[in-house]
Scaffold this motif. Structure first.
Motif, PDB file in Angstrom:
ATOM      1  N   GLY A 218       0.905  -1.479   0.193  1.00 27.91           N
ATOM      2  CA  GLY A 218       0.218  -0.259  -0.025  1.00 27.91           C
ATOM      3  C   GLY A 218       0.754   1.476   0.175  1.00 27.91           C
ATOM      4  N   SER A 219       0.295   2.025   0.980  1.00 29.50           N
ATOM      5  CA  SER A 219       1.178   3.402   0.860  1.00 29.50           C
ATOM      6  C   SER A 219       1.706   3.929   1.899  1.00 29.50           C
ATOM      7  CB  SER A 219       0.020   5.397   0.164  1.00 29.50           C
ATOM      8  OG  SER A 219      -0.869   4.394   0.903  1.00 29.50           O
ATOM      9  N   SER A 220       1.590   2.842   2.694  1.00 24.96           N
ATOM     10  CA  SER A 220       2.134   3.491   4.431  1.00 24.96           C
ATOM     11  C   SER A 220       3.664   3.538   3.863  1.00 24.96           C
ATOM     12  CB  SER A 220       1.556   2.691   5.271  1.00 24.96           C
ATOM     13  OG  SER A 220       2.493   2.385   6.121  1.00 24.96           O
ATOM     14  N   ARG A 221       4.450   3.895   4.509  1.00 20.19           N
ATOM     15  CA  ARG A 221       5.265   4.359   4.558  1.00 20.19           C
ATOM     16  C   ARG A 221       6.422   2.921   5.497  1.00 20.19           C
ATOM     17  NH1 ARG A 221       8.716   9.572   6.004  1.00 20.19           N
ATOM     18  NH2 ARG A 221      10.460   8.436   5.622  1.00 20.19           N
ATOM     19  N   ARG A 222       5.178   2.720   6.487  1.00 18.66           N
ATOM     20  CA  ARG A 222       5.872   1.555   6.984  1.00 18.66           C
ATOM     21  C   ARG A 222       5.811   0.019   6.668  1.00 18.66           C
ATOM     22  NH1 ARG A 222       8.316   2.166  12.408  1.00 18.66           N
ATOM     23  NH2 ARG A 222       8.264   3.802  12.964  1.00 18.66           N
ATOM     24  N   GLU A 223       4.623   0.431   5.586  1.00 19.35           N
ATOM     25  CA  GLU A 223       4.166  -1.283   4.683  1.00 19.35           C
ATOM     26  C   GLU A 223       5.755  -1.596   3.873  1.00 19.35           C
ATOM     27  OE1 GLU A 223       1.250  -2.089   2.344  1.00 19.35           O
ATOM     28  OE2 GLU A 223       0.711  -2.334   4.238  1.00 19.35           O
ATOM     29  N   GLU A 224       5.639   0.341   3.192  1.00 24.27           N
ATOM     30  CA  GLU A 224       7.081  -0.183   1.972  1.00 24.27           C
ATOM     31  C   GLU A 224       8.426  -0.450   2.880  1.00 24.27           C
ATOM     32  OE1 GLU A 224       7.276   3.485  -0.338  1.00 24.27           O
ATOM     33  OE2 GLU A 224       5.385   2.388  -1.570  1.00 24.27           O
ATOM     34  N   ALA A 225       8.498  -0.164   4.358  1.00 25.46           N
ATOM     35  CA  ALA A 225      10.100  -0.549   4.676  1.00 25.46           C
ATOM     36  C   ALA A 225       9.647  -1.738   4.506  1.00 25.46           C
ATOM     37  CB  ALA A 225       9.233   0.688   6.325  1.00 25.46           C
ATOM     38  N   ARG A 226       8.868  -2.643   5.179  1.00 30.67           N
ATOM     39  CA  ARG A 226       9.312  -3.860   5.497  1.00 30.67           C
ATOM     40  C   ARG A 226       9.309  -4.570   5.035  1.00 30.67           C
ATOM     41  NH1 ARG A 226       3.700  -2.656   9.147  1.00 30.67           N
ATOM     42  NH2 ARG A 226       4.358  -2.059  10.870  1.00 30.67           N
ATOM     43  N   MET A 227       8.320  -4.384   3.381  1.00 29.55           N
ATOM     44  CA  MET A 227       8.991  -4.497   2.099  1.00 29.55           C
ATOM     45  C   MET A 227      10.668  -4.573   1.716  1.00 29.55           C
ATOM     46  SD  MET A 227       7.385  -7.151   0.837  1.00 29.55           S
ATOM     47  CE  MET A 227       5.370  -6.502   0.497  1.00 29.55           C
ATOM     48  N   LEU A 228      11.229  -3.208   2.021  1.00 28.30           N
ATOM     49  CA  LEU A 228      12.235  -3.397   1.524  1.00 28.30           C
ATOM     50  C   LEU A 228      13.350  -4.568   2.010  1.00 28.30           C
ATOM     51  CD1 LEU A 228      14.686  -2.154   0.513  1.00 28.30           C
ATOM     52  CD2 LEU A 228      14.602  -0.632   2.218  1.00 28.30           C
ATOM     53  N   LEU A 229      12.668  -4.979   3.503  1.00 27.29           N
ATOM     54  CA  LEU A 229      13.619  -5.304   4.531  1.00 27.29           C
ATOM     55  C   LEU A 229      13.438  -6.848   3.572  1.00 27.29           C
ATOM     56  CD1 LEU A 229      12.662  -4.447   8.404  1.00 27.29           C
ATOM     57  CD2 LEU A 229      14.855  -4.193   6.954  1.00 27.29           C
ATOM     58  N   MET A 230      12.225  -7.121   3.676  1.00 26.61           N
ATOM     59  CA  MET A 230      11.984  -9.039   3.298  1.00 26.61           C
ATOM     60  C   MET A 230      13.106  -8.696   1.705  1.00 26.61           C
ATOM     61  SD  MET A 230      10.696 -11.694   3.608  1.00 26.61           S
ATOM     62  CE  MET A 230       9.294 -11.705   4.309  1.00 26.61           C
ATOM     63  N   ALA A 231      13.270  -7.841   0.656  1.00 30.02           N
ATOM     64  CA  ALA A 231      13.250  -8.141  -0.464  1.00 30.02           C
ATOM     65  C   ALA A 231      14.818  -7.286   0.307  1.00 30.02           C
ATOM     66  CB  ALA A 231      13.431  -6.419  -1.743  1.00 30.02           C
ATOM     67  N   ALA A 232      15.791  -7.536   0.709  1.00 26.88           N
ATOM     68  CA  ALA A 232      16.748  -7.199   1.238  1.00 26.88           C
ATOM     69  C   ALA A 232      17.822  -8.881   2.147  1.00 26.88           C
ATOM     70  CB  ALA A 232      16.891  -6.315   2.300  1.00 26.88           C
ATOM     71  N   THR A 233      16.553  -9.382   2.350  1.00 27.49           N
ATOM     72  CA  THR A 233      16.840 -10.138   4.099  1.00 27.49           C
ATOM     73  C   THR A 233      17.058 -11.381   2.482  1.00 27.49           C
ATOM     74  OG1 THR A 233      15.510  -9.475   5.198  1.00 27.49           O
ATOM     75  CG2 THR A 233      16.026 -12.435   5.293  1.00 27.49           C
ATOM     76  N   VAL A 234      16.216 -11.590   1.724  1.00 26.37           N
ATOM     77  CA  VAL A 234      15.709 -12.452   0.361  1.00 26.37           C
ATOM     78  C   VAL A 234      17.528 -12.466   0.019  1.00 26.37           C
ATOM     79  CG1 VAL A 234      15.314 -13.367  -1.866  1.00 26.37           C
ATOM     80  CG2 VAL A 234      13.893 -13.133   0.639  1.00 26.37           C
ATOM     81  N   THR A 235      17.647 -11.532  -0.693  1.00 24.73           N
ATOM     82  CA  THR A 235      18.963 -10.995  -1.129  1.00 24.73           C
ATOM     83  C   THR A 235      20.112 -11.205  -0.375  1.00 24.73           C
ATOM     84  OG1 THR A 235      18.172  -9.244  -2.555  1.00 24.73           O
ATOM     85  CG2 THR A 235      19.874  -9.307  -2.737  1.00 24.73           C
ATOM     86  N   ALA A 236      20.247 -11.162   0.610  1.00 22.92           N
ATOM     87  CA  ALA A 236      21.593 -11.373   1.513  1.00 22.92           C
ATOM     88  C   ALA A 236      21.775 -12.963   1.727  1.00 22.92           C
ATOM     89  CB  ALA A 236      21.467 -11.100   2.832  1.00 22.92           C
ATOM     90  N   HIS A 237      20.381 -13.943   1.480  1.00 23.66           N
ATOM     91  CA  HIS A 237      20.477 -15.209   2.147  1.00 23.66           C
ATOM     92  C   HIS A 237      20.532 -15.520   0.386  1.00 23.66           C
ATOM     93  CE1 HIS A 237      19.650 -15.738   5.336  1.00 23.66           C
ATOM     94  NE2 HIS A 237      18.848 -14.644   5.303  1.00 23.66           N
TER      95      HIS A 237
END
Length: 297
Positions: A218-237
């Motif tokens: 959605g447009s929530s900054r918190r929601e986008e922040a969590r999704m960025l963390l997900m993308a970064a975590t998968v990328t790290a692994h």
């Protein structure tokens, strides 16, 4: 343990690890608040860069520079700015001398780490920077889940497209995934997380809300922040897995004697060539290991 306070949080240093503790609360940056804490081993550091307040106006800046392919946040964080960057700390002039001292300490520790015993590959250090597993992110369209082996997208939210709701879920084993794409909202179009697989070819043509490789935020900054963390975590692994593959390919071949031993060496060179073609080894790494193997014949 010494500490340095700044606007984004508190940095602590024990000689081996820089522990970054970010501020929380409604005035805190959403991404840093969601990350909460990040422990950076000195082996991951290339240097520390200090910019005094006289060059920046009202505040100094201390930035950690990491080795190539260590930082998973920058790899996917197209929307990261200076304020949200996890490895940047700014502060008031009264702590400027202390911040400059810390920059020198970080750089000296990084140089000492390079001269010490062999450290893990940079990609393996990346997993120490991301949140612990399992990681779960929920949006208005559904959820994303990652346990280190599989990424699962589930479309159960009220905003999910009917086709996605009918399919319900999609799972991607880590070896299937080529990369993870995170695109923040631009104010007109919602952001999304997209899983790119080895067999998916180029960029998908389907819109994110129709693409079964995507979870829309959605447009929530918190929601986008969590999704960025997900993308970064998968990328790290993913990067850690690539490093493990290179390490396995570089292990000495068992000495089975000639001619069977010679055949094993040639098979190992072919395997190294495949890893190079897939982008898991550089040309320089391939040539160096090929020469080493041929010298054994």
């Amino acid at each position: 343990m010494d500490e340095l306070q700044g606007r984004e949080g508190v940095w602590r240093f024990d000689g081996e690890t820089v522990s970054l503790h970010y501020r929380t609360g409604w005035r805190a940056d959403p991404f840093l608040a969601e990350l909460g804490r990040c422990d950076v081993p000195v082996a991951a550091l290339s240097s520390a860069e200090f910019t005094p307040s006289r060059l920046r106006g009202k505040s100094w800046q201390l930035r950690l520079r990491l080795h190539d392919r260590v930082d998973p946040f920058s790899a996917v964080g197209a929307g990261l700015n200076g304020r949200s960057h996890p490895f940047v700390l700014t502060g008031a002039p009264q702590r400027e001398l202390l911040a400059e001292y810390y920059a020198d300490q970080f750089t000296a520790a990084a140089q000492a780490a390079r001269g010490a015993a062999p450290s893990p590959a940079p990609e393996q250090l990346a997993v120490r920077l991301v949140p612990p597993l399992p990681l779960h992110v929920q949006t208005s369209e559904g959820t994303a889940f990652f346990d280190g082996e599989t990424v699962r997208l589930v479309w159960s939210g009220w905003a999910a497209d009917s086709a996605k709701r009918k399919q319900q879920r999609r799972e991607f084993a880590l070896p299937e995934i080529r990369s993870v794409e995170w695109v923040p909202s631009d104010g007109w179009v919602e952001g999304h997380l997209r899983i790119l697989t080895h067999d998916s070819g180029g960029s998908p043509s389907a819109k994110p809300d129709k693409d079964p490789h995507c979870l829309v935020t959605g447009s929530s900054r918190r929601e986008e922040a969590r999704m960025l963390l997900m993308a970064a975590t998968v990328t790290a692994h993913l990067r850690a897995r690539e490093a493990d593959s290179r390490r396995a390919a570089a292990l000495p071949a068992p000495d089975l004697g000639a001619p069977a031993g010679e055949k094993t060496v040639y098979d190992r060179i072919r395997e190294l060539g495949r890893l190079r073609d897939e982008g898991l080894l550089t040309e320089e790494e391939f040539q160096a290991k090929k020469t080493e193997l041929l010298d054994r014949l």
